[in-house]
Design an enzyme around this catalytic site. Structure first.
Site, PDB file in Angstrom:
ATOM      1  N   GLY A 148      86.240  70.553 -13.482  1.00 38.75           N
ATOM      2  CA  GLY A 148      87.544  70.154 -12.982  1.00 38.75           C
ATOM      3  C   GLY A 148      88.537  71.299 -13.079  1.00 38.75           C
ATOM      4  CB  CYS A 149      91.710  71.920 -11.295  1.00 35.38           C
ATOM      5  SG  CYS A 149      92.438  70.267 -11.343  1.00 35.38           S
ATOM      6  CE1 TYR A 150      96.710  70.127 -15.104  1.00 36.68           C
ATOM      7  CE2 TYR A 150      95.706  68.061 -14.412  1.00 36.68           C
ATOM      8  CZ  TYR A 150      96.819  68.884 -14.498  1.00 36.68           C
ATOM      9  OH  TYR A 150      98.019  68.478 -13.983  1.00 36.68           O
TER      10      TYR A 150
END
EC number: 1.2.1.38
Length: 342
Positions: A148-150
């Site tokens: 994921g991005c985070y």
């Protein structure tokens, strides 16, 4: 040439994949699926691809996808796990940009995503696709779970400290994301009048990326790591800025040197000079993570600043990086874009 298919090509992650892949020297795009837009030329929806891509969206068809060497899933959570087993059986490699294969414990998956896992039998073989940690495993994988991005921004920021066992106590990740992180679907909070001139935290009781980050940090440390993770929505289109806090009482460690050495051979991680403050605009459109390390007032609290483009290093760019590794290509192939300024 690698024959590539994309399932779910209408979202922001899908079009970012297309932007990168149409310029990739070793890729031939074969099929781009969309149930809602089947028959529509892709360039009619995304005019930035006009002159670069002459394909139309098509209905998902597993037999067509089986003709590909690799399939990217840029779909909502829960879709890929329904189709991946049949593709793997046919010898097709898969990179899933959703969360279906990121969490190794199916019970944890069900708790955070509200549905039972459809193929627990292959969950164990999925490789978590953060190349800076799992490069060797990605090279041998047939199924990669794209981070994921985070989790990408947070893990890259904390990793050198966690790997060396320098942290005392719990960690804090205070993260800000652009509105594109919510996807292309219509949401009230993503409307211009709602998001512009506004700033807010969300998901404080628990965000779906929390167990993914904890899992990654625990693997690096060899034990569980306490973490408070608070995401925020900022009035910009793309980008993530993570301000990370850790207690590091040992003052004898040269943290700047530690980070520079850890990422010395990582082309997509830029450890900036001491005292720097990375900006989201410095990574916009690029597959790079920029990191800076601070120890304010020479205290025990270390502050790490980590900035990425959520749609590139946080999604599509990292997926292409994983594809390059899976097929033995130059890791930078198709990913040499300079960030956009202003």
């Amino acid at each position: 040439m690698i024959k590539v298919g994309i399932v779910g090509g209408t979202g922001y992650t899908g079009v970012e994949l297309l932007r990168l892949l149409v310029q990739h020297p070793d890729v031939q795009l074969e099929v781009i699926t969309s149930r809602s837009e089947a028959g529509l030329p892709v360039a009619d929806m995304y005019p930035n691809l006009r002159g670069h891509l002459d394909l139309a969206f098509s209905q998902p068809d597993v037999n067509t996808l089986k003709q590909c060497d690799l399939v990217f899933f840029a779909t909502p959570n829960g879709i890929a796990m329904q189709q991946v087993p049949e593709l793997l059986e046919a010898g097709v490699k898969v990179v899933d940009l959703a969360a279906d294969f990121r969490l190794s414990d199916p019970a944890v998956w069900e708790k955070w995503y509200g549905m039972p896992h459809a193929c627990e039998n292959i969950l164990a073989e999925a490789v978590y696709g953060l190349p800076e940690i799992n490069r060797a495993k990605v090279r041998e994988a047939r199924l990669v779970a794209n981070p994921g991005c985070y989790p990408t921004a947070v893990q890259l920021g904390f990793l050198p400290l966690v790997e060396q066992g320098l942290i005392r106590g719990d960690l804090v990740a205070d993260c800000k994301s652009g509105v594109s992180g919510a996807g292309r679907q219509t949401h009230l909070g993503s409307l211009l009048c709602e998001a512009s001139e506004n700033f807010k935290a969300y998901g404080v009781p628990g965000h779906r990326h929390l167990p993914e980050i904890r899992q990654g940090l625990a693997r690096a440390a060899g034990h569980e790591i306490g973490l408070t993770f608070v995401p925020h929505l900022t009035p910009m289109i793309r980008g993530i800025h993570a301000t990370l806090y850790a207690q590091v009482p040992d003052r004898s460690v040269d943290l700047q040197a530690l980070y520079e050495q850890r990422y010395a051979n990582e082309v997509f991680v830029d450890v900036m000079p001491a005292g720097s403050h990375p900006e989201t605009r410095s990574v916009k459109g690029s597959n790079r993570c920029r990191i800076a390390i601070h120890r304010p007032q020479d205290g025990d609290t270390v502050v790490i600043l980590s900035a990425i483009d959520n749609l590139v290093k946080g999604a599509a760019g990292q997926a292409v990086h994983n594809m390059n590794l899976m097929f033995g290509l130059d890791e930078q192939a198709g990913l040499g874009h300079v960030a956009l300024l202003p």
